[in-house]
Motif scaffolding. Structure first.
Motif, PDB file in Angstrom:
ATOM      1  N   SER A 178     -12.913  15.159  29.147  1.00  0.00           N
ATOM      2  CA  SER A 178     -12.640  13.743  28.911  1.00  0.00           C
ATOM      3  C   SER A 178     -11.318  13.334  29.553  1.00  0.00           C
ATOM      4  O   SER A 178     -10.326  14.050  29.446  1.00  0.00           O
ATOM      5  N   PRO A 179     -11.299  12.178  30.196  1.00  0.00           N
ATOM      6  CA  PRO A 179     -10.054  11.716  30.819  1.00  0.00           C
ATOM      7  C   PRO A 179      -8.984  11.420  29.776  1.00  0.00           C
ATOM      8  O   PRO A 179      -9.279  11.005  28.657  1.00  0.00           O
ATOM      9  N   PHE A 180      -7.730  11.629  30.150  1.00  0.00           N
ATOM     10  CA  PHE A 180      -6.609  11.265  29.299  1.00  0.00           C
ATOM     11  C   PHE A 180      -5.492  10.741  30.188  1.00  0.00           C
ATOM     12  O   PHE A 180      -5.503  10.921  31.412  1.00  0.00           O
ATOM     13  N   ALA A 181      -4.519  10.082  29.569  1.00  0.00           N
ATOM     14  CA  ALA A 181      -3.401   9.509  30.317  1.00  0.00           C
ATOM     15  C   ALA A 181      -2.155   9.561  29.442  1.00  0.00           C
ATOM     16  O   ALA A 181      -2.206   9.207  28.263  1.00  0.00           O
ATOM     17  N   TRP A 182      -1.038   9.999  30.036  1.00  0.00           N
ATOM     18  CA  TRP A 182       0.244  10.135  29.338  1.00  0.00           C
ATOM     19  C   TRP A 182       1.196   9.113  29.931  1.00  0.00           C
ATOM     20  O   TRP A 182       1.504   9.165  31.119  1.00  0.00           O
ATOM     21  N   SER A 183       1.660   8.191  29.116  1.00  0.00           N
ATOM     22  CA  SER A 183       2.458   7.087  29.638  1.00  0.00           C
ATOM     23  C   SER A 183       3.906   7.494  29.868  1.00  0.00           C
ATOM     24  O   SER A 183       4.378   8.520  29.363  1.00  0.00           O
ATOM     25  N   SER A 184       4.624   6.660  30.618  1.00  0.00           N
ATOM     26  CA  SER A 184       6.049   6.899  30.870  1.00  0.00           C
ATOM     27  C   SER A 184       6.865   6.771  29.594  1.00  0.00           C
ATOM     28  O   SER A 184       8.018   7.207  29.547  1.00  0.00           O
ATOM     29  N   GLN A 185       6.287   6.178  28.539  1.00  0.00           N
ATOM     30  CA  GLN A 185       6.954   6.070  27.244  1.00  0.00           C
ATOM     31  C   GLN A 185       6.513   7.170  26.273  1.00  0.00           C
ATOM     32  O   GLN A 185       6.877   7.149  25.104  1.00  0.00           O
ATOM     33  N   GLY A 186       5.702   8.115  26.769  1.00  0.00           N
ATOM     34  CA  GLY A 186       5.328   9.261  25.950  1.00  0.00           C
ATOM     35  C   GLY A 186       4.116   9.069  25.067  1.00  0.00           C
ATOM     36  O   GLY A 186       3.871   9.880  24.179  1.00  0.00           O
ATOM     37  N   VAL A 187       3.318   8.025  25.320  1.00  0.00           N
ATOM     38  CA  VAL A 187       2.129   7.775  24.509  1.00  0.00           C
ATOM     39  C   VAL A 187       0.919   8.376  25.225  1.00  0.00           C
ATOM     40  O   VAL A 187       0.688   8.111  26.409  1.00  0.00           O
ATOM     41  N   LEU A 188       0.152   9.188  24.497  1.00  0.00           N
ATOM     42  CA  LEU A 188      -1.009   9.856  25.064  1.00  0.00           C
ATOM     43  C   LEU A 188      -2.281   9.136  24.644  1.00  0.00           C
ATOM     44  O   LEU A 188      -2.515   8.903  23.459  1.00  0.00           O
ATOM     45  N   ALA A 189      -3.106   8.770  25.631  1.00  0.00           N
ATOM     46  CA  ALA A 189      -4.401   8.143  25.380  1.00  0.00           C
ATOM     47  C   ALA A 189      -5.504   9.090  25.826  1.00  0.00           C
ATOM     48  O   ALA A 189      -5.375   9.789  26.828  1.00  0.00           O
ATOM     49  N   LEU A 190      -6.598   9.098  25.071  1.00  0.00           N
ATOM     50  CA  LEU A 190      -7.702  10.020  25.331  1.00  0.00           C
ATOM     51  C   LEU A 190      -9.008   9.248  25.249  1.00  0.00           C
ATOM     52  O   LEU A 190      -9.188   8.404  24.370  1.00  0.00           O
ATOM     53  N   THR A 239      -2.564  -3.256  24.736  1.00  0.00           N
ATOM     54  CA  THR A 239      -1.280  -2.709  24.335  1.00  0.00           C
ATOM     55  C   THR A 239      -1.538  -1.414  23.557  1.00  0.00           C
ATOM     56  O   THR A 239      -2.639  -1.199  23.037  1.00  0.00           O
ATOM     57  N   PRO A 240      -0.542  -0.529  23.456  1.00  0.00           N
ATOM     58  CA  PRO A 240      -0.766   0.759  22.769  1.00  0.00           C
ATOM     59  C   PRO A 240      -1.199   0.626  21.324  1.00  0.00           C
ATOM     60  O   PRO A 240      -1.872   1.514  20.800  1.00  0.00           O
ATOM     61  N   ASP A 241      -0.851  -0.492  20.675  1.00  0.00           N
ATOM     62  CA  ASP A 241      -1.273  -0.683  19.288  1.00  0.00           C
ATOM     63  C   ASP A 241      -2.625  -1.374  19.173  1.00  0.00           C
ATOM     64  O   ASP A 241      -3.155  -1.567  18.077  1.00  0.00           O
ATOM     65  N   GLY A 242      -3.171  -1.797  20.308  1.00  0.00           N
ATOM     66  CA  GLY A 242      -4.481  -2.434  20.317  1.00  0.00           C
ATOM     67  C   GLY A 242      -4.491  -3.881  19.887  1.00  0.00           C
ATOM     68  O   GLY A 242      -5.559  -4.503  19.819  1.00  0.00           O
ATOM     69  N   GLU A 243      -3.310  -4.465  19.604  1.00  0.00           N
ATOM     70  CA  GLU A 243      -3.270  -5.837  19.098  1.00  0.00           C
ATOM     71  C   GLU A 243      -3.589  -6.869  20.174  1.00  0.00           C
ATOM     72  O   GLU A 243      -4.121  -7.938  19.877  1.00  0.00           O
ATOM     73  N   VAL A 244      -3.240  -6.571  21.430  1.00  0.00           N
ATOM     74  CA  VAL A 244      -3.517  -7.495  22.528  1.00  0.00           C
ATOM     75  C   VAL A 244      -4.449  -6.799  23.506  1.00  0.00           C
ATOM     76  O   VAL A 244      -4.121  -5.750  24.059  1.00  0.00           O
ATOM     77  N   GLN A 245      -5.639  -7.372  23.707  1.00  0.00           N
ATOM     78  CA  GLN A 245      -6.608  -6.825  24.648  1.00  0.00           C
ATOM     79  C   GLN A 245      -7.123  -7.959  25.520  1.00  0.00           C
ATOM     80  O   GLN A 245      -7.402  -9.047  25.023  1.00  0.00           O
TER      81      GLN A 245
END
Length: 317
Positions: A178-190, A239-245
């Motif tokens: 599964s693809p994942f992405a690690w942001s420059s702010q240290g947040v990991l998305a999977l 956004t990382p919190d999902g509030e704005v899409q």
């Protein structure tokens, strides 16, 4: 007389300056490809046993091979400072009894370092997948693989070469491949089966974010971009919190059926990706201008080309 001459000269100077500004603005809008970064890293394939990492200059249409021909290399990933490339390598096409692992190399082809090396065999500990991500500080690499039928995410520390599995609370999620992405702010998305999650790196807990595929962060880490679950739109962002899409501005392309290998330009204006209409169709390296929504196909890879490129990525700066 002198005053009139001064005013005339001032008017001409202002007129020329305004014309120049308008010309640059028009070129920026109507000819955006003059402004996108020209150098990218790609996986180049010239034959079944000749696969390597190249630097491709999009404007000059020139290539320079970075990795040695003694190894097969793919999945290029830029370091946060844009000076090195990490990649997955193997010494042979033979499935078993070959050496494979992860290495890094300077972008000029010097200082090749094999960080993680193993001999592939039926008793192999870790079967590598094709996803890599650098930590924001450039000291670790994240990759995925599996032991038997158990998928895992692993952290590789560059200085020591230590490989540490992440103890994720996966539940029913199978993140093998599964693809994942690690942001420059240290947040990991999977991503898993069309759903996106945020991983808490301290507790290893997963939080559902939204539906989508193939996540990739903007360079500043403020937005997670992803492939929309839609036949009409290509890219969405949250956004990382999902509030704005929201949907990214784009003009739908009816000829695009498959897309892959997404990458942001450092100025966060362009998204580069690879697309094709069908299995026998040419592949294209395309660029979406997020200001205008236009998609420009800037490079064509035909089935009979001597070299074919995949996994295109822009450096982060």
């Amino acid at each position: 007389m002198k005053k009139r001459l001064f005013l005339t000269t001032l008017f001409l100077v202002l007129f020329l300056a305004a014309t120049a500004i308008m010309a640059v603005a028009a070129a920026n809008y109507f000819f955006p490809l003059l402004f996108y970064p020209d150098l990218i890293a790609v996986k180049g394939v010239t034959g079944p046993s000749d696969v390597g990492i190249y630097l491709l200059d999009l404007h000059e249409r020139s290539t320079v091979r970075v990795t040695p021909r003694e190894i097969l290399a793919g999945s290029p990933t830029w370091s946060p400072d844009g000076q090195r490339l990490a990649f997955i390598y193997a010494t042979s096409l033979v499935a078993f009894d070959r050496e494979e692992g992860i290495a890094v190399i300077d972008k000029d082809g010097s200082n090749l370092v094999y960080l993680f090396t193993q001999r592939r065999s039926p008793s192999l500990q870790i079967f590598l997948s094709d996803h890599l991500a650098w930590s924001p500080d450039g000291k670790q690499l994240l990759f995925n693989g599996w032991i038997g039928e158990e998928p895992k995410l692993y952290l590789l520390t560059l200085d020591s070469g230590e490989v540490q599995p992440l103890d994720l609370s996966l539940g029913e999620i199978d993140h093998h491949g599964s693809p994942f992405a690690w942001s420059s702010q240290g947040v990991l998305a999977l991503e898993n089966e069309g759903k996106l999650y945020i991983v808490d790196m301290e507790t290893m807990q997963l939080t559902f974010l939204t539906e989508g595929e193939q996540p990739f962060w903007t360079p500043d880490g403020e937005w997670l971009t992803f492939r929309c679950n839609s036949d009409e739109w290509l890219f969405c962002r949250t956004t990382p919190d999902g509030e704005v899409q929201e949907v990214m501005p784009q003009r739908p392309q009816s000829r695009i059926r498959y897309i892959d290998s997404f990458s942001w330009s450092a100025d966060e204006r362009f998204i580069m990706f690879m697309d094709w209409g069908g299995e026998s169709d040419p592949h294209y390296l395309s660029i979406l201008d997020t200001k205008t929504g236009f998609i420009h196909r800037v490079y064509t890879f035909r089935p009979n080309d001597h070299i074919k490129f995949f996994d295109a990525v822009w450096p982060p700066r």
